[in-house]
Design a protein around this motif. Structure first.
Motif, mmCIF file in Angstrom:
data_model
loop_
_atom_site.group_PDB
_atom_site.id
_atom_site.type_symbol
_atom_site.label_atom_id
_atom_site.label_comp_id
_atom_site.label_asym_id
_atom_site.label_seq_id
_atom_site.Cartn_x
_atom_site.Cartn_y
_atom_site.Cartn_z
ATOM 1 N N ARG A 46 52.340 11.592 33.081
ATOM 2 C CA ARG A 46 52.428 12.882 32.406
ATOM 3 C C ARG A 46 51.842 12.734 30.999
ATOM 4 N NH1 ARG A 46 52.848 17.141 35.092
ATOM 5 N NH2 ARG A 46 53.943 18.190 33.405
ATOM 6 N N PRO A 47 51.525 13.845 30.328
ATOM 7 C CA PRO A 47 50.993 13.734 28.965
ATOM 8 C C PRO A 47 51.962 13.025 28.024
ATOM 9 C CG PRO A 47 50.609 15.934 29.842
ATOM 10 C CD PRO A 47 51.513 15.237 30.826
ATOM 11 N N VAL A 48 51.411 12.199 27.142
ATOM 12 C CA VAL A 48 52.194 11.492 26.127
ATOM 13 C C VAL A 48 51.687 11.933 24.757
ATOM 14 C CG1 VAL A 48 52.843 9.252 25.146
ATOM 15 C CG2 VAL A 48 52.546 9.507 27.634
ATOM 16 N N LEU B 117 42.634 18.249 31.143
ATOM 17 C CA LEU B 117 42.474 18.250 29.693
ATOM 18 C C LEU B 117 42.293 19.662 29.161
ATOM 19 C CD1 LEU B 117 40.011 15.263 29.115
ATOM 20 C CD2 LEU B 117 42.436 15.332 28.581
ATOM 21 N N LEU B 118 41.421 20.421 29.795
ATOM 22 C CA LEU B 118 41.160 21.782 29.342
ATOM 23 C C LEU B 118 42.410 22.641 29.444
ATOM 24 C CD1 LEU B 118 37.642 22.120 30.916
ATOM 25 C CD2 LEU B 118 38.143 22.645 28.518
ATOM 26 N N HIS B 119 43.139 22.518 30.539
ATOM 27 C CA HIS B 119 44.344 23.331 30.693
ATOM 28 C C HIS B 119 45.374 22.980 29.634
ATOM 29 C CE1 HIS B 119 48.261 24.642 32.264
ATOM 30 N NE2 HIS B 119 47.564 25.642 32.743
ATOM 31 N N PHE B 120 45.609 21.693 29.404
ATOM 32 C CA PHE B 120 46.609 21.291 28.412
ATOM 33 C C PHE B 120 46.235 21.833 27.042
ATOM 34 C CE2 PHE B 120 48.571 18.711 25.202
ATOM 35 C CZ PHE B 120 49.835 18.433 25.691
ATOM 36 N N ALA B 121 44.968 21.683 26.648
ATOM 37 C CA ALA B 121 44.548 22.105 25.309
ATOM 38 C C ALA B 121 44.599 23.618 25.149
ATOM 39 C CB ALA B 121 43.135 21.593 25.032
ATOM 40 N N PHE B 122 44.086 24.359 26.135
ATOM 41 C CA PHE B 122 44.141 25.817 26.064
ATOM 42 C C PHE B 122 45.582 26.312 26.067
ATOM 43 C CE2 PHE B 122 39.610 26.052 26.923
ATOM 44 C CZ PHE B 122 39.239 27.281 26.389
ATOM 45 N N ALA C 24 47.795 13.926 21.682
ATOM 46 C CA ALA C 24 48.253 14.059 23.066
ATOM 47 C C ALA C 24 47.261 13.338 23.958
ATOM 48 C CB ALA C 24 48.351 15.522 23.450
ATOM 49 N N VAL C 25 47.768 12.409 24.752
ATOM 50 C CA VAL C 25 46.936 11.687 25.717
ATOM 51 C C VAL C 25 47.295 12.215 27.097
ATOM 52 C CG1 VAL C 25 46.250 9.447 26.638
ATOM 53 C CG2 VAL C 25 46.911 9.650 24.223
ATOM 54 N N VAL C 26 46.319 12.843 27.748
ATOM 55 C CA VAL C 26 46.552 13.528 29.019
ATOM 56 C C VAL C 26 45.916 12.709 30.147
ATOM 57 C CG1 VAL C 26 46.186 15.647 30.339
ATOM 58 C CG2 VAL C 26 46.548 15.760 27.849
#
Length: 291
Positions: free
Chosen positions: A139-141, A177-182, A286-288
């Motif tokens: 999961r993202p850290v 990555l795009l989903h997490f950032a948006f 954030a590391v995804v």
């Protein structure tokens, strides 16, 4: 709503707790994020039970458990004073920190861990535990260091519209990555800056055509997410140079930098760009993980 989005609603934002200054910063960041998302907050204290200590120096399990209980209780009081309505749980687990945090991350919306702050060089001092967790978590850290909320903003993070920065490789676009950032930028109602770089040692002066080609590729990669998140203000940056240098520079006035880490079938690996960013960016990172 997609099935994985539905299940994520019940996942807590989880934070590793050890009583250090970095841990307190991570707890504050995680509590604010959990409150914003409407998720619960889970505090996790990992205790390593040393089996081969000298007899005169050996600390009993009871003493270790008492210390963990004290740190968790103080952390709960701290969070409660800032976020009195936030649902919260606290767990002390008798095992090595890396394993405990990886298990906790698997059940979390995201895992938040603290760093040791700034040392003699600009950026994080990320210990071996943090690096192993970043390299293996599913999961993202998010890595947070002391003082993050005051950097480059002239005030608290809550009163700033500082941007979110995403490092993106248009030759290997990852939706995670795009989903997490948006999603993060949209929840916080801040601008998103998406940075794509390219570096060719023989190309000292990129042609206009090369620049246009890279910019077009970046626009194509981002367009589906612009459509999904129409309210998010987005800036696309296509630049010649080394990715790590551009991302660290962009982090100087950012609220969060988002980078990726490839899931490997065997072993754990943090790419060179992500490694540089987590050690030198001055804001939370954030590391995804992605496929």
């Amino acid at each position: 709503m997609a099935r994985d989005e539905e299940s994520s609603v019940s996942r807590p934002v989880t934070v590793g707790v050890d009583g250090s200054e970095g841990s307190v910063a991570a707890v504050d960041w995680a509590a604010d994020e959990a409150a914003l998302r409407g998720n619960g907050l889970r505090l996790v204290y990992a205790t390593r039970w040393a089996e081969h200590q000298l007899g005169a120096m050996k600390v009993s399990h009871e003493d270790r458990a008492d210390a963990a209980e004290g740190v968790l209780a103080e952390t709960e009081r701290h969070v409660g004073s800032r976020r009195p309505d936030l649902a919260m749980t606290a767990d002390e687990v008798e095992d090595a920190p890396v394993g405990v945090l990886l298990a906790a991350a698997a059940e979390a919306e995201m895992l938040v861990v603290g760093s040791h702050g700034l040392g003699s060089v600009r950026g994080f001092i990320v210990g071996s535990v943090g690096q192993e967790v970043v390299a293996e978590a599913e999961r993202p850290v998010v890595l947070v260091r002391p003082g993050y909320e005051k950097d480059s903003s002239g005030g608290s993070e809550g009163g700033s519209r500082r941007k979110v920065v995403l490092g993106l490789d248009v030759n290997d676009v990852k939706d995670e990555l795009l989903h997490f950032a948006f999603d993060f930028a949209g929840r916080h109602r801040v601008p998103l800056e998406i940075v794509h770089t390219w570096h060719e040692s023989f190309l000292h002066h990129p042609s206009a055509a090369a620049k246009d080609e890279r910019a077009s590729a970046l626009a194509d990669a981002v367009r589906p997410f612009r459509d999904r998140f129409p309210a998010t203000e987005v800036a696309e940056v296509s630049a010649h140079g080394r990715a790590a240098e551009h991302l660290v520079e962009a982090a100087s006035d950012a609220r969060l930098v988002v980078v990726g880490r490839r899931r490997a079938a065997r072993g754990a690996h943090i790419g060179s760009v992500t490694h540089a960013v987590i050690h030198h960016a001055t804001c939370p990172v954030a590391v995804v993980p992605h496929t």
